[in-house]
Enzyme design. Structure first.
Site, PDB file in Angstrom:
ATOM      1  N   GLN A 145      15.328  -7.987  -2.862  1.00 30.60           N
ATOM      2  CA  GLN A 145      14.031  -8.659  -2.708  1.00 30.60           C
ATOM      3  C   GLN A 145      13.676  -9.444  -3.979  1.00 30.60           C
ATOM      4  OE1 GLN A 145      10.310  -7.130  -0.770  1.00 30.60           O
ATOM      5  NE2 GLN A 145       9.837  -6.434  -2.832  1.00 30.60           N
ATOM      6  N   GLN A 195       7.727  -9.305   7.878  1.00 31.45           N
ATOM      7  CA  GLN A 195       8.958  -8.799   7.264  1.00 31.45           C
ATOM      8  C   GLN A 195       9.511  -7.571   7.980  1.00 31.45           C
ATOM      9  OE1 GLN A 195       6.755  -8.181   3.419  1.00 31.45           O
ATOM     10  NE2 GLN A 195       8.176  -6.473   3.190  1.00 31.45           N
ATOM     11  N   HIS A 241       4.450   1.928  -8.140  1.00 24.39           N
ATOM     12  CA  HIS A 241       3.493   0.811  -8.142  1.00 24.39           C
ATOM     13  C   HIS A 241       2.624   0.863  -9.407  1.00 24.39           C
ATOM     14  CE1 HIS A 241       4.015   1.340  -3.642  1.00 24.39           C
ATOM     15  NE2 HIS A 241       4.303   0.063  -3.800  1.00 24.39           N
ATOM     16  N   GLY A 269       0.807  -1.222   0.000  1.00 21.06           N
ATOM     17  CA  GLY A 269       0.000   0.000   0.000  1.00 21.06           C
ATOM     18  C   GLY A 269       0.835   1.264   0.000  1.00 21.06           C
ATOM     19  N   ALA A 270       0.169   2.390   0.372  1.00 21.22           N
ATOM     20  CA  ALA A 270       0.787   3.723   0.253  1.00 21.22           C
ATOM     21  C   ALA A 270       1.351   3.870  -1.166  1.00 21.22           C
ATOM     22  CB  ALA A 270       1.870   3.933   1.315  1.00 21.22           C
ATOM     23  N   LEU A 271       0.462   3.643  -2.123  1.00 23.86           N
ATOM     24  CA  LEU A 271       0.896   3.505  -3.518  1.00 23.86           C
ATOM     25  C   LEU A 271       1.404   4.820  -4.097  1.00 23.86           C
ATOM     26  CD1 LEU A 271      -1.946   1.194  -4.870  1.00 23.86           C
ATOM     27  CD2 LEU A 271       0.219   0.567  -3.794  1.00 23.86           C
ATOM     28  N   HIS A 272       2.313   4.678  -5.058  1.00 22.34           N
ATOM     29  CA  HIS A 272       2.873   5.834  -5.775  1.00 22.34           C
ATOM     30  C   HIS A 272       3.057   5.417  -7.231  1.00 22.34           C
ATOM     31  CE1 HIS A 272       6.549   3.541  -5.440  1.00 22.34           C
ATOM     32  NE2 HIS A 272       6.424   3.537  -4.101  1.00 22.34           N
ATOM     33  N   LYS A 332      13.772  -1.310  -7.503  1.00 18.28           N
ATOM     34  CA  LYS A 332      14.291  -0.563  -6.342  1.00 18.28           C
ATOM     35  C   LYS A 332      14.669  -1.538  -5.222  1.00 18.28           C
ATOM     36  CE  LYS A 332      11.732   1.437  -3.338  1.00 18.28           C
ATOM     37  NZ  LYS A 332      12.053   0.774  -2.051  1.00 18.28           N
TER      38      LYS A 332
HETATM   39  O1  PAF Z   1       7.918  -4.692  -1.774  1.00 21.23           O
HETATM   40  C1  PAF Z   1       6.919  -4.786  -1.014  1.00 21.23           C
HETATM   41  O2  PAF Z   1       6.064  -3.911  -0.977  1.00 21.23           O
HETATM   42  C2  PAF Z   1       6.773  -6.009  -0.127  1.00 21.23           C
HETATM   43  O3  PAF Z   1       7.997  -6.452   0.330  1.00 21.23           O
HETATM   44  C3  PAF Z   1       5.972  -7.155  -0.794  1.00 21.23           C
HETATM   45  C4  PAF Z   1       6.702  -7.718  -2.007  1.00 21.23           C
HETATM   46  C5  PAF Z   1       4.599  -6.665  -1.195  1.00 21.23           C
HETATM   47  C6  PAF Z   1       5.800  -8.301   0.211  1.00 21.23           C
HETATM   48  O4  PAF Z   1       5.135  -7.883   1.354  1.00 21.23           O
END
Ligand code: PAF
Length: 298
Positions: A155, A61, A37, A31-34, A151
């Site tokens: 991950q 996480q 995303h 969330g908190a999209l920009h 970014k």
């Molecule tokens: O990059 C993220 O926003 C998070 O690490 C993800 C991949 C949605 C997993 O919670």
């Protein structure tokens, strides 16, 4: 766009879409999209027939409960942005739906040591949590494509490794029929370019926590990566890392966690055979952890 809050409602819907021959694209988010995303949603719409996004702030996480508490949450605004961007389904679950047996129960994957360096060294357990949640989400959505932003370069590597390990060692073939012969190893991971603010700062939900002035100051992170690239043919990786880390550390309210030039395939120190390098950094700016990187192909 349909907003769905439970796995039991979402998975059958998506299996039905798949049975009709439609390809599913998945954009996981917290969330908190920009615009970063939204660029993933746009890419999914190009490649897949159905685009699904998830908004879920994954507790497993976060190794620091204060960081989890401060993580920006704006589900209504996120839903409106996703709808406008042309997303077809939004999975907006509660913690209990994602982790019916409680968070942090695994399965835990052998992430090959990628998970213990850089971000993993500073945030123990972070990548085990990412692997855990992405596994649950992917299992729920049975996607053909998974879109992640560059970014979070490390991950992306962790998720790739998790999908591979899941397919090889943890895949329950009894599920295969139920999931229309889908397997985790078939998911195509699409890594999308970093989207930057006008002055160069990589877009991140965490930027919200910086004042306007700090955001502008934080553009020095990308400037230092560009400088590192300029120095690259002349100086060694270690020399460049030291020069850039010192320059960033000299800025008030900046604290470099790491600034390194590594092999972009393994995140190990580069050697004579390395062709793909990554300049990768994490800098804490006014208490906010910011990541950035750039790939250089030799
Ligand atoms: O990059 C993220 O926003 C998070 O690490 C993800 C991949 C949605 C997993 O919670």
């Amino acid at each position: 766009m349909q907003v769905i809050t439970t796995r039991s409602a979402l998975t059958p819907l998506l299996l039905r879409e798949k049975a009709l021959g439609r390809k599913i694209g998945f954009v996981p988010t917290m969330g908190a999209l920009h615009d970063g995303h939204l660029s993933l949603i746009a890419e999914s719409r190009k490649r897949a027939d159905i685009t699904v996004s998830s908004v879920f702030v994954n507790p497993t996480q976060f190794n620091d409960p204060k960081d989890l508490a401060k993580y920006p949450r704006q589900p209504e605004k996120d839903a409106a942005m996703l709808e406008k961007a042309g997303c077809d389904y939004l999975y907006l679950p509660a913690v209990e739906d994602v982790y019916p047996e409680g968070p942090g129960k695994g399965p835990f994957f052998d992430l090959g040591g990628i998970d213990t360096r850089l971000e993993g060294a500073s945030r123990p357990g972070h990548f085990a949590g990412v692997a855990e949640v992405v596994k649950v989400l992917v299992e729920t959505l049975v996607p053909d494509f998974l879109f992640l932003g560059q970014k979070d370069f490390q991950q992306c590597m962790v998720v790739k490794r998790m999908l591979d390990q899941w397919d090889k060692h943890h895949w329950d073939s009894a599920l295969q029929e139920a999931s229309l012969n889908w397997r985790p190893g078939d998911v195509e991971l699409v890594i999308c370019p970093i989207i930057r603010e006008a002055h160069g700062l990589a877009m991140s939900s965490r930027n919200e926590r910086l004042s306007g002035e700090m955001r502008t100051r934080a553009s020095a992170i990308y400037a230092s990566i560009q400088y590192a690239e300029e120095l690259f043919p002349t100086f060694s990786a270690d020399e460049i890392s030291t020069i850039c880390a010192n320059a960033l550390n000299s800025i008030p309210d900046f604290q470099v966690d790491y600034f390194q030039i590594l092999d972009g395939e393994t995140l190990s120190p580069a050697n004579a055979d390395t062709q793909k390098f990554v300049i990768i950094t994490a800098v804490i700016v006014a208490g906010v952890r910011l990541l950035d990187n750039k790939i250089i192909i030799n």
